[in-house]
Motif scaffolding. Structure first.
Motif, PDB file in Angstrom:
ATOM      1  N   ARG A 196       0.793  -0.977 -10.488  1.00  0.00           N
ATOM      2  CA  ARG A 196       0.308  -1.317  -9.149  1.00  0.00           C
ATOM      3  C   ARG A 196      -0.901  -0.453  -8.798  1.00  0.00           C
ATOM      4  N   GLY A 197      -0.892   0.819  -9.234  1.00  0.00           N
ATOM      5  CA  GLY A 197      -2.065   1.663  -9.026  1.00  0.00           C
ATOM      6  C   GLY A 197      -3.272   1.150  -9.792  1.00  0.00           C
ATOM      7  N   MET A 198      -3.030   0.616 -10.998  1.00  0.00           N
ATOM      8  CA  MET A 198      -4.145   0.057 -11.773  1.00  0.00           C
ATOM      9  C   MET A 198      -4.734  -1.158 -11.064  1.00  0.00           C
ATOM     10  N   ALA A 199      -3.841  -1.987 -10.507  1.00  0.00           N
ATOM     11  CA  ALA A 199      -4.338  -3.164  -9.782  1.00  0.00           C
ATOM     12  C   ALA A 199      -5.121  -2.737  -8.539  1.00  0.00           C
ATOM     13  N   ALA A 200      -4.626  -1.695  -7.828  1.00  0.00           N
ATOM     14  CA  ALA A 200      -5.343  -1.221  -6.647  1.00  0.00           C
ATOM     15  C   ALA A 200      -6.673  -0.599  -7.038  1.00  0.00           C
ATOM     16  N   ASN A 201      -6.697   0.138  -8.165  1.00  0.00           N
ATOM     17  CA  ASN A 201      -7.938   0.771  -8.600  1.00  0.00           C
ATOM     18  C   ASN A 201      -8.983  -0.277  -8.987  1.00  0.00           C
ATOM     19  N   ASP A 202      -8.534  -1.348  -9.628  1.00  0.00           N
ATOM     20  CA  ASP A 202      -9.466  -2.413  -9.994  1.00  0.00           C
ATOM     21  C   ASP A 202     -10.003  -3.140  -8.773  1.00  0.00           C
ATOM     22  N   SER A 203      -9.234  -3.077  -7.674  1.00  0.00           N
ATOM     23  CA  SER A 203      -9.690  -3.730  -6.440  1.00  0.00           C
ATOM     24  C   SER A 203     -10.515  -2.800  -5.565  1.00  0.00           C
ATOM     25  N   GLY A 204     -10.793  -1.596  -6.060  1.00  0.00           N
ATOM     26  CA  GLY A 204     -11.623  -0.662  -5.311  1.00  0.00           C
ATOM     27  C   GLY A 204     -10.852   0.235  -4.369  1.00  0.00           C
ATOM     28  N   ARG A 205      -9.523   0.227  -4.420  1.00  0.00           N
ATOM     29  CA  ARG A 205      -8.724   1.074  -3.536  1.00  0.00           C
ATOM     30  C   ARG A 205      -8.218   2.290  -4.351  1.00  0.00           C
ATOM     31  N   ASP A 233      11.301   2.275 -12.138  1.00  0.00           N
ATOM     32  CA  ASP A 233      10.528   2.369 -13.368  1.00  0.00           C
ATOM     33  C   ASP A 233       9.129   2.890 -13.041  1.00  0.00           C
ATOM     34  N   PRO A 234       8.738   4.044 -13.644  1.00  0.00           N
ATOM     35  CA  PRO A 234       7.401   4.575 -13.349  1.00  0.00           C
ATOM     36  C   PRO A 234       6.289   3.587 -13.653  1.00  0.00           C
ATOM     37  N   ARG A 235       6.485   2.680 -14.607  1.00  0.00           N
ATOM     38  CA  ARG A 235       5.425   1.750 -14.986  1.00  0.00           C
ATOM     39  C   ARG A 235       5.060   0.805 -13.853  1.00  0.00           C
ATOM     40  N   ALA A 236       6.042   0.506 -12.980  1.00  0.00           N
ATOM     41  CA  ALA A 236       5.731  -0.356 -11.839  1.00  0.00           C
ATOM     42  C   ALA A 236       4.687   0.305 -10.935  1.00  0.00           C
ATOM     43  N   TYR A 237       4.817   1.607 -10.711  1.00  0.00           N
ATOM     44  CA  TYR A 237       3.838   2.328  -9.898  1.00  0.00           C
ATOM     45  C   TYR A 237       2.510   2.471 -10.636  1.00  0.00           C
ATOM     46  N   TYR A 238       2.595   2.675 -11.938  1.00  0.00           N
ATOM     47  CA  TYR A 238       1.347   2.815 -12.695  1.00  0.00           C
ATOM     48  C   TYR A 238       0.523   1.527 -12.639  1.00  0.00           C
ATOM     49  N   LEU A 260       4.250  -6.481  -8.132  1.00  0.00           N
ATOM     50  CA  LEU A 260       4.730  -5.118  -8.360  1.00  0.00           C
ATOM     51  C   LEU A 260       5.209  -4.469  -7.062  1.00  0.00           C
ATOM     52  N   SER A 261       4.577  -4.811  -5.932  1.00  0.00           N
ATOM     53  CA  SER A 261       5.050  -4.301  -4.639  1.00  0.00           C
ATOM     54  C   SER A 261       6.442  -4.835  -4.325  1.00  0.00           C
ATOM     55  N   SER A 262       6.705  -6.103  -4.699  1.00  0.00           N
ATOM     56  CA  SER A 262       8.042  -6.661  -4.469  1.00  0.00           C
ATOM     57  C   SER A 262       9.093  -5.897  -5.262  1.00  0.00           C
ATOM     58  N   ALA A 263       8.785  -5.577  -6.501  1.00  0.00           N
ATOM     59  CA  ALA A 263       9.742  -4.825  -7.317  1.00  0.00           C
ATOM     60  C   ALA A 263       9.955  -3.413  -6.760  1.00  0.00           C
ATOM     61  N   ILE A 264       8.882  -2.773  -6.343  1.00  0.00           N
ATOM     62  CA  ILE A 264       9.003  -1.405  -5.825  1.00  0.00           C
ATOM     63  C   ILE A 264       9.739  -1.396  -4.495  1.00  0.00           C
ATOM     64  N   ASN A 290      -7.769   5.434  -3.503  1.00  0.00           N
ATOM     65  CA  ASN A 290      -6.776   6.308  -2.871  1.00  0.00           C
ATOM     66  C   ASN A 290      -5.368   5.752  -3.043  1.00  0.00           C
ATOM     67  N   GLU A 291      -5.200   4.456  -2.862  1.00  0.00           N
ATOM     68  CA  GLU A 291      -3.889   3.841  -3.092  1.00  0.00           C
ATOM     69  C   GLU A 291      -3.488   3.977  -4.546  1.00  0.00           C
ATOM     70  N   ALA A 292      -4.469   3.839  -5.433  1.00  0.00           N
ATOM     71  CA  ALA A 292      -4.168   3.952  -6.859  1.00  0.00           C
ATOM     72  C   ALA A 292      -3.629   5.339  -7.193  1.00  0.00           C
ATOM     73  N   GLU A 293      -4.280   6.395  -6.696  1.00  0.00           N
ATOM     74  CA  GLU A 293      -3.825   7.750  -6.996  1.00  0.00           C
ATOM     75  C   GLU A 293      -2.448   8.026  -6.388  1.00  0.00           C
ATOM     76  N   SER A 294      -2.194   7.474  -5.221  1.00  0.00           N
ATOM     77  CA  SER A 294      -0.872   7.656  -4.600  1.00  0.00           C
ATOM     78  C   SER A 294       0.228   7.021  -5.457  1.00  0.00           C
ATOM     79  N   ASP A 295      -0.031   5.803  -5.947  1.00  0.00           N
ATOM     80  CA  ASP A 295       0.962   5.155  -6.812  1.00  0.00           C
ATOM     81  C   ASP A 295       1.127   5.919  -8.129  1.00  0.00           C
ATOM     82  N   TRP A 296       0.041   6.374  -8.686  1.00  0.00           N
ATOM     83  CA  TRP A 296       0.128   7.089  -9.959  1.00  0.00           C
ATOM     84  C   TRP A 296       0.921   8.391  -9.811  1.00  0.00           C
ATOM     85  N   LYS A 297       0.749   9.062  -8.671  1.00  0.00           N
ATOM     86  CA  LYS A 297       1.499  10.299  -8.451  1.00  0.00           C
ATOM     87  C   LYS A 297       3.000  10.022  -8.314  1.00  0.00           C
TER      88      LYS A 297
END
Length: 220
Positions: free
Chosen positions: A70-79, A63-68, A53-57, A81-88
């Protein structure tokens, strides 16, 4: 595995850009990379999903879904803050009209506290976009109003000079008085005497044979 995914994605991306060299081909390639990232996420491989997803972005997908995702993947990895930034960032794109109507269906399988946070961010992004749009509209209206006020106004037509007052024509003089219409018939009156009592002592019966003074009326 991570290096294999990354290498394959960049190869596909470069091949597509070189062979086609068009925006449409680039979009198709980025969509393919995004799809692979979503499959990797649902397969439980959050790290590979994040990289894809980072490659696509990074290569310009909007596409907003790419950020959503990637934020889900970051959130599942315990990050978180990165997740909220991508979601925003994804929520801002979605609020501005980017993406498609299938965003809700794409996120249907993502549940839990992360989904609640994501929905809160999406809702706030829509409110912020509407507020900013209203502010821009008021600013444009104010600028138009100022332009109208500063624009030179056409000169008012000069009022026609009042016509001079003209005195009304005097009425024609009355006809001259005619002479006495009965003058020819009666003639002009004659004044015999100026003494109005000159005949007062005259005997009105003098011509009727009245006896003179001192004469006997019987004739004796």
């Amino acid at each position: 595995m991570k290096k294999l995914f990354t290498s394959a994605i960049y190869s596909v991306l470069a091949l597509g850009l070189i062979c086609e060299g068009s925006a449409q081909a680039q979009t198709a390639v980025l969509s393919e990379i995004y799809g692979q990232g979503v499959h990797a996420y649902y397969a439980g491989n959050a790290t590979s999903a994040y990289d894809l997803l980072s490659s696509a972005i990074d290569n310009g997908i909007k596409d907003p879904r790419a950020y959503y995702f990637r934020g889900m993947a970051a959130n599942d990895s315990g990050r978180s803050n990165e997740a909220e930034s991508d979601w925003k960032q994804g929520a801002e794109l979605e609020a501005s009209g980017k993406g498609s109507g299938s965003i809700g269906r794409s996120l249907a399988r993502y549940q839990g506290p992360g989904r609640l946070k994501l929905e809160e961010i999406r809702r706030q992004a829509r409110l912020d976009y509407l507020s900013n749009a209203a502010t821009r509209s008021r600013q444009r209206y104010g600028e138009l109003g100022e332009a109208d006020n500063t624009a030179p106004r056409p000169a008012a037509p000069e009022a026609a000079a009042p016509k001079p007052l003209v005195a009304p024509a005097p009425p024609p003089p009355p006809p001259a008085a005619d002479e006495n219409p009965f003058a020819d018939e009666l003639g002009s009156p004659k004044v015999e005497t100026d003494d109005a009592l000159s005949d007062a002592m005259t005997d009105p019966f003098a011509d009727d044979g009245a006896p003179a003074a001192g004469q006997d009326p019987s004739g004796a």
